[in-house]
Design a protein around this motif. Structure first.
Motif, PDB file in Angstrom:
ATOM      1  N   SER A   1       0.906  -1.227   0.125  1.00 53.47           N
ATOM      2  CA  SER A   1       0.121   0.029  -0.176  1.00 53.47           C
ATOM      3  C   SER A   1       0.985   1.228   0.051  1.00 53.47           C
ATOM      4  CB  SER A   1      -1.078  -0.086   1.080  1.00 53.47           C
ATOM      5  OG  SER A   1      -1.837  -1.205   1.235  1.00 53.47           O
ATOM      6  N   VAL A   2       1.894   1.262   0.801  1.00 56.24           N
ATOM      7  CA  VAL A   2       2.725   2.393   0.852  1.00 56.24           C
ATOM      8  C   VAL A   2       3.460   2.686  -0.519  1.00 56.24           C
ATOM      9  CG1 VAL A   2       4.932   3.419   2.051  1.00 56.24           C
ATOM     10  CG2 VAL A   2       3.092   2.243   3.487  1.00 56.24           C
ATOM     11  N   SER A   3       3.853   1.423  -1.188  1.00 53.00           N
ATOM     12  CA  SER A   3       4.544   1.677  -2.340  1.00 53.00           C
ATOM     13  C   SER A   3       3.513   2.253  -3.557  1.00 53.00           C
ATOM     14  CB  SER A   3       5.111   0.333  -2.986  1.00 53.00           C
ATOM     15  OG  SER A   3       3.787  -0.455  -3.441  1.00 53.00           O
ATOM     16  N   LEU A   4       2.499   2.494  -3.147  1.00 54.91           N
ATOM     17  CA  LEU A   4       1.444   3.391  -4.136  1.00 54.91           C
ATOM     18  C   LEU A   4       1.971   4.732  -4.426  1.00 54.91           C
ATOM     19  CD1 LEU A   4      -2.034   2.295  -3.535  1.00 54.91           C
ATOM     20  CD2 LEU A   4      -0.877   2.015  -5.714  1.00 54.91           C
ATOM     21  N   LEU A   5       2.835   5.109  -3.395  1.00 56.46           N
ATOM     22  CA  LEU A   5       3.379   6.510  -3.365  1.00 56.46           C
ATOM     23  C   LEU A   5       4.273   6.954  -4.545  1.00 56.46           C
ATOM     24  CD1 LEU A   5       3.764   7.230   0.376  1.00 56.46           C
ATOM     25  CD2 LEU A   5       1.921   8.221  -1.136  1.00 56.46           C
ATOM     26  N   TRP A   6       4.916   5.731  -5.035  1.00 51.40           N
ATOM     27  CA  TRP A   6       5.739   5.835  -6.000  1.00 51.40           C
ATOM     28  C   TRP A   6       5.772   4.864  -7.090  1.00 51.40           C
ATOM     29  CZ3 TRP A   6       7.499   4.050  -0.914  1.00 51.40           C
ATOM     30  CH2 TRP A   6       7.799   2.830  -0.891  1.00 51.40           C
TER      31      TRP A   6
ATOM     32  N   ARG B   1       9.356 -16.999 -21.700  1.00 53.43           N
ATOM     33  CA  ARG B   1       9.438 -16.701 -20.233  1.00 53.43           C
ATOM     34  C   ARG B   1      10.875 -15.917 -20.081  1.00 53.43           C
ATOM     35  NH1 ARG B   1       5.105 -18.756 -20.236  1.00 53.43           N
ATOM     36  NH2 ARG B   1       4.115 -19.870 -18.380  1.00 53.43           N
ATOM     37  N   SER B   2      12.151 -16.325 -20.849  1.00 55.28           N
ATOM     38  CA  SER B   2      13.321 -15.581 -20.785  1.00 55.28           C
ATOM     39  C   SER B   2      13.237 -14.380 -21.145  1.00 55.28           C
ATOM     40  CB  SER B   2      14.322 -16.431 -21.877  1.00 55.28           C
ATOM     41  OG  SER B   2      14.013 -16.307 -23.175  1.00 55.28           O
ATOM     42  N   ARG B   3      12.361 -13.873 -22.055  1.00 53.01           N
ATOM     43  CA  ARG B   3      12.297 -12.420 -22.372  1.00 53.01           C
ATOM     44  C   ARG B   3      11.794 -11.708 -21.155  1.00 53.01           C
ATOM     45  NH1 ARG B   3       9.405  -8.296 -24.072  1.00 53.01           N
ATOM     46  NH2 ARG B   3       7.232  -9.377 -23.607  1.00 53.01           N
ATOM     47  N   LEU B   4      10.797 -12.541 -20.703  1.00 55.96           N
ATOM     48  CA  LEU B   4       9.996 -11.736 -19.508  1.00 55.96           C
ATOM     49  C   LEU B   4      10.852 -11.718 -18.192  1.00 55.96           C
ATOM     50  CD1 LEU B   4       6.563 -13.389 -19.707  1.00 55.96           C
ATOM     51  CD2 LEU B   4       6.938 -11.072 -20.111  1.00 55.96           C
ATOM     52  N   VAL B   5      11.545 -12.605 -18.183  1.00 55.83           N
ATOM     53  CA  VAL B   5      12.695 -12.677 -16.931  1.00 55.83           C
ATOM     54  C   VAL B   5      13.712 -11.396 -17.277  1.00 55.83           C
ATOM     55  CG1 VAL B   5      14.902 -13.530 -16.174  1.00 55.83           C
ATOM     56  CG2 VAL B   5      12.653 -15.032 -16.360  1.00 55.83           C
ATOM     57  N   SER B   6      14.194 -11.084 -18.546  1.00 58.39           N
ATOM     58  CA  SER B   6      14.969 -10.055 -18.709  1.00 58.39           C
ATOM     59  C   SER B   6      14.363  -8.705 -18.501  1.00 58.39           C
ATOM     60  CB  SER B   6      15.431 -10.328 -20.201  1.00 58.39           C
ATOM     61  OG  SER B   6      16.180  -9.134 -21.002  1.00 58.39           O
ATOM     62  N   VAL B   7      13.173  -8.489 -19.294  1.00 60.27           N
ATOM     63  CA  VAL B   7      12.711  -7.097 -19.107  1.00 60.27           C
ATOM     64  C   VAL B   7      12.302  -6.776 -17.576  1.00 60.27           C
ATOM     65  CG1 VAL B   7      11.709  -7.072 -21.460  1.00 60.27           C
ATOM     66  CG2 VAL B   7      10.263  -8.119 -19.461  1.00 60.27           C
ATOM     67  N   THR B   8      11.877  -8.009 -16.851  1.00 59.13           N
ATOM     68  CA  THR B   8      11.438  -7.608 -15.162  1.00 59.13           C
ATOM     69  C   THR B   8      12.955  -7.462 -14.525  1.00 59.13           C
ATOM     70  OG1 THR B   8       9.868  -9.377 -15.437  1.00 59.13           O
ATOM     71  CG2 THR B   8      10.585  -8.625 -13.136  1.00 59.13           C
ATOM     72  N   LEU B   9      13.786  -8.007 -14.927  1.00 62.96           N
ATOM     73  CA  LEU B   9      15.254  -7.542 -14.296  1.00 62.96           C
ATOM     74  C   LEU B   9      15.488  -6.158 -14.622  1.00 62.96           C
ATOM     75  CD1 LEU B   9      17.272 -10.691 -14.676  1.00 62.96           C
ATOM     76  CD2 LEU B   9      16.581  -9.809 -12.642  1.00 62.96           C
ATOM     77  N   ASP B  10      15.277  -5.537 -15.851  1.00 59.46           N
ATOM     78  CA  ASP B  10      15.331  -4.164 -16.276  1.00 59.46           C
ATOM     79  C   ASP B  10      14.642  -3.262 -15.323  1.00 59.46           C
ATOM     80  OD1 ASP B  10      17.083  -4.949 -18.269  1.00 59.46           O
ATOM     81  OD2 ASP B  10      15.535  -4.945 -19.863  1.00 59.46           O
ATOM     82  N   ALA B  11      13.283  -3.726 -15.091  1.00 59.41           N
ATOM     83  CA  ALA B  11      12.557  -2.879 -14.215  1.00 59.41           C
ATOM     84  C   ALA B  11      13.360  -2.921 -12.706  1.00 59.41           C
ATOM     85  CB  ALA B  11      11.011  -3.240 -13.900  1.00 59.41           C
ATOM     86  N   TRP B  12      13.714  -3.872 -12.267  1.00 57.95           N
ATOM     87  CA  TRP B  12      14.203  -4.052 -10.993  1.00 57.95           C
ATOM     88  C   TRP B  12      15.723  -3.189 -11.006  1.00 57.95           C
ATOM     89  CZ3 TRP B  12      18.759  -6.763  -9.241  1.00 57.95           C
ATOM     90  CH2 TRP B  12      19.043  -6.800  -8.001  1.00 57.95           C
ATOM     91  N   GLN B  13      16.396  -3.260 -11.944  1.00 58.01           N
ATOM     92  CA  GLN B  13      17.579  -2.613 -11.888  1.00 58.01           C
ATOM     93  C   GLN B  13      17.319  -0.791 -11.925  1.00 58.01           C
ATOM     94  OE1 GLN B  13      19.626  -4.201 -15.127  1.00 58.01           O
ATOM     95  NE2 GLN B  13      20.136  -6.080 -14.146  1.00 58.01           N
ATOM     96  N   SER B  14      16.395  -0.712 -12.302  1.00 58.57           N
ATOM     97  CA  SER B  14      16.016   0.836 -12.392  1.00 58.57           C
ATOM     98  C   SER B  14      15.586   1.450 -11.040  1.00 58.57           C
ATOM     99  CB  SER B  14      14.916   1.282 -13.215  1.00 58.57           C
ATOM    100  OG  SER B  14      13.519   0.877 -12.666  1.00 58.57           O
TER     101      SER B  14
ATOM    102  N   GLY C   1       7.013   0.149  -7.327  1.00 62.81           N
ATOM    103  CA  GLY C   1       5.881   0.320  -6.604  1.00 62.81           C
ATOM    104  C   GLY C   1       4.765  -0.903  -6.909  1.00 62.81           C
ATOM    105  N   ILE C   2       3.941  -1.093  -6.311  1.00 65.53           N
ATOM    106  CA  ILE C   2       2.871  -2.009  -6.634  1.00 65.53           C
ATOM    107  C   ILE C   2       2.045  -1.812  -7.709  1.00 65.53           C
ATOM    108  CG2 ILE C   2       0.995  -0.909  -5.213  1.00 65.53           C
ATOM    109  CD1 ILE C   2       1.469  -4.511  -5.397  1.00 65.53           C
ATOM    110  N   GLY C   3       1.859  -2.944  -8.745  1.00 62.36           N
ATOM    111  CA  GLY C   3       1.535  -2.516 -10.174  1.00 62.36           C
ATOM    112  C   GLY C   3       2.281  -2.211 -11.198  1.00 62.36           C
TER     113      GLY C   3
ATOM    114  N   ALA D   1      10.846  -6.477  -8.322  1.00 63.66           N
ATOM    115  CA  ALA D   1      10.944  -5.247  -9.299  1.00 63.66           C
ATOM    116  C   ALA D   1      10.055  -4.117  -8.826  1.00 63.66           C
ATOM    117  CB  ALA D   1      10.443  -5.679 -10.767  1.00 63.66           C
ATOM    118  N   GLU D   2       8.786  -4.755  -7.937  1.00 63.84           N
ATOM    119  CA  GLU D   2       7.831  -3.786  -7.574  1.00 63.84           C
ATOM    120  C   GLU D   2       7.987  -3.187  -6.159  1.00 63.84           C
ATOM    121  OE1 GLU D   2       3.928  -4.950 -10.177  1.00 63.84           O
ATOM    122  OE2 GLU D   2       3.919  -5.456  -8.045  1.00 63.84           O
ATOM    123  N   LEU D   3       8.808  -4.113  -5.486  1.00 62.38           N
ATOM    124  CA  LEU D   3       8.839  -3.706  -3.630  1.00 62.38           C
ATOM    125  C   LEU D   3      10.322  -3.597  -3.362  1.00 62.38           C
ATOM    126  CD1 LEU D   3       5.774  -5.738  -2.133  1.00 62.38           C
ATOM    127  CD2 LEU D   3       5.959  -3.370  -2.863  1.00 62.38           C
ATOM    128  N   GLY D   4      11.286  -3.844  -4.388  1.00 62.96           N
ATOM    129  CA  GLY D   4      12.748  -3.877  -3.962  1.00 62.96           C
ATOM    130  C   GLY D   4      13.303  -4.694  -3.066  1.00 62.96           C
TER     131      GLY D   4
END
Length: 322
Positions: A3-8, A197-210, A217-219, A248-251
């Motif tokens: 819920s708090v992560s909605l702020l960012w 699935r391998s592509r999804l892993v790659s793009v999710t890691l991109d989001a986490w690294q940012s 944030g959630i969602g 990726a969403e909650l660090g």
């Protein structure tokens, strides 16, 4: 934390939907169920309900396989037009969600059979029906979850000879699967061999690294993955791996809380097994199935079965304590 992560959050709308329609109502439901009395007849009633619902879903799935008609999956209808096989969803929107429910019921049936709580003459035909329904889902994640949960139950309740046979069988299966996967990757590439699935892993890691510490944030993962990778669309960049989605969403804090939730849930289930073996093993089998399945299909906190396992185990412990 969600819920708090909605702020960012990178996608406040998607995060708000996740909170309003899944996390909050399921959390309130968990709180209510965990404080409700668990009567002696309830575990059997829950198991019976789960199995009968799954059997009904399987019948509908088999009917869809025969008639080539789907109900709530327009995207899959398009995909089926370009494949040599026809995937079904029964009353679900996705074959993997359909398969997950069937595997949950098969896990409960197997526990009941091992413990002598159900007769083979009942369990075997029902399992055959559920497996037939699962077959036409062509859900790889569901078959992996089924393999894992059957192995875990059999190792837990079987004798020494069975454990040795299972260990040998698993070793052969792992080697064979590794060889087939390596050959598929060499011929088709990692993306095709893993059904994307391998592509999804790659793009999710991109989001986490940012944003590795606080997350996006959630969602926000699908949108962040699209922005960071510059490929795909928001809809097609949704992660299919729960730990990666959480990261990726909650660090890092989210990963720590997620790990704590798994450990706490497992410890609670161990205590339930010690007090009521059939109920505890049934809940543990469904819980294990959900965790394994979520490694390949990320919708775990949006699944009422997840919250149901936690809630019923808490209610069992509270009732035993009282």
């Amino acid at each position: 934390l969600s819920s708090v992560s909605l702020l960012w959050s990178r996608d406040v709308r998607a995060g708000s939907i996740a909170r309003a329609f899944f996390y909050l109502p399921y959390a309130f439901g968990l709180a209510l169920v965990a404080r409700s009395p668990l009567t002696a007849w309830l575990p059997r009633a829950l198991a019976t309900t789960l199995v009968l619902l799954a059997a009904g879903f399987a019948v509908i799935g088999l009917w869809q396989a025969r008639t080539r008609e789907l109900f709530f999956a327009p995207d899959l209808e398009v995909a089926n037009a370009y494949t040599t096989f026809f995937r079904v969803t029964s009353l679900f929107k996705d074959p993997s969600l359909y398969g997950r429910y069937l595997v949950a019921a098969m896990a409960v049936l197997l526990v009941a059979l091992w413990l002598g709580r159900a007769r083979a003459v009942v369990v075997l035909p029902l399992t055959a029906l559920l497996f037939a329904g699962l077959h036409f889902s062509y859900s790889q994640s569901s078959f992996v979850a089924l393999f894992a949960v059957v192995l875990a139950i059999s190792v837990s309740l079987g004798g020494r000879r069975l454990r040795v046979a299972l260990a040998a069988g698993v070793a052969v299966a792992v080697v064979a699967a590794g060889a087939v996967t390596a050959a598929s990757i060499a011929d088709e590439g990692a993306r095709t061999a893993t059904s994307g699935r391998s592509r999804l892993v790659s793009v999710t890691l991109d989001a986490w690294q940012s944003s590795p510490v606080a997350g996006v944030g959630i969602g926000g993962q699908p949108k962040a993955s699209t922005e960071e990778s510059g490929t795909g669309t928001v809809k097609r960049n949704a992660s299919h791996t729960t730990p990666l989605t959480v990261a990726a969403e909650l660090g890092l804090a989210g990963l720590a809380v997620y790990g704590w939730l798994l450990v706490a849930g497992a410890l609670g289930l161990i205590r339930v097994v010690a007090r009521d073996r059939a109920l505890g093993l049934g809940l543990s089998a469904v819980g294990l199935m959900l965790v394994v399945h979520s490694l390949f299909y990320a919708v775990i906190f949006e699944d009422p079965l997840t919250w149901g396992v936690l809630a019923v185990s808490a209610a069992a412990l509270a009732t035993a304590g009282a």
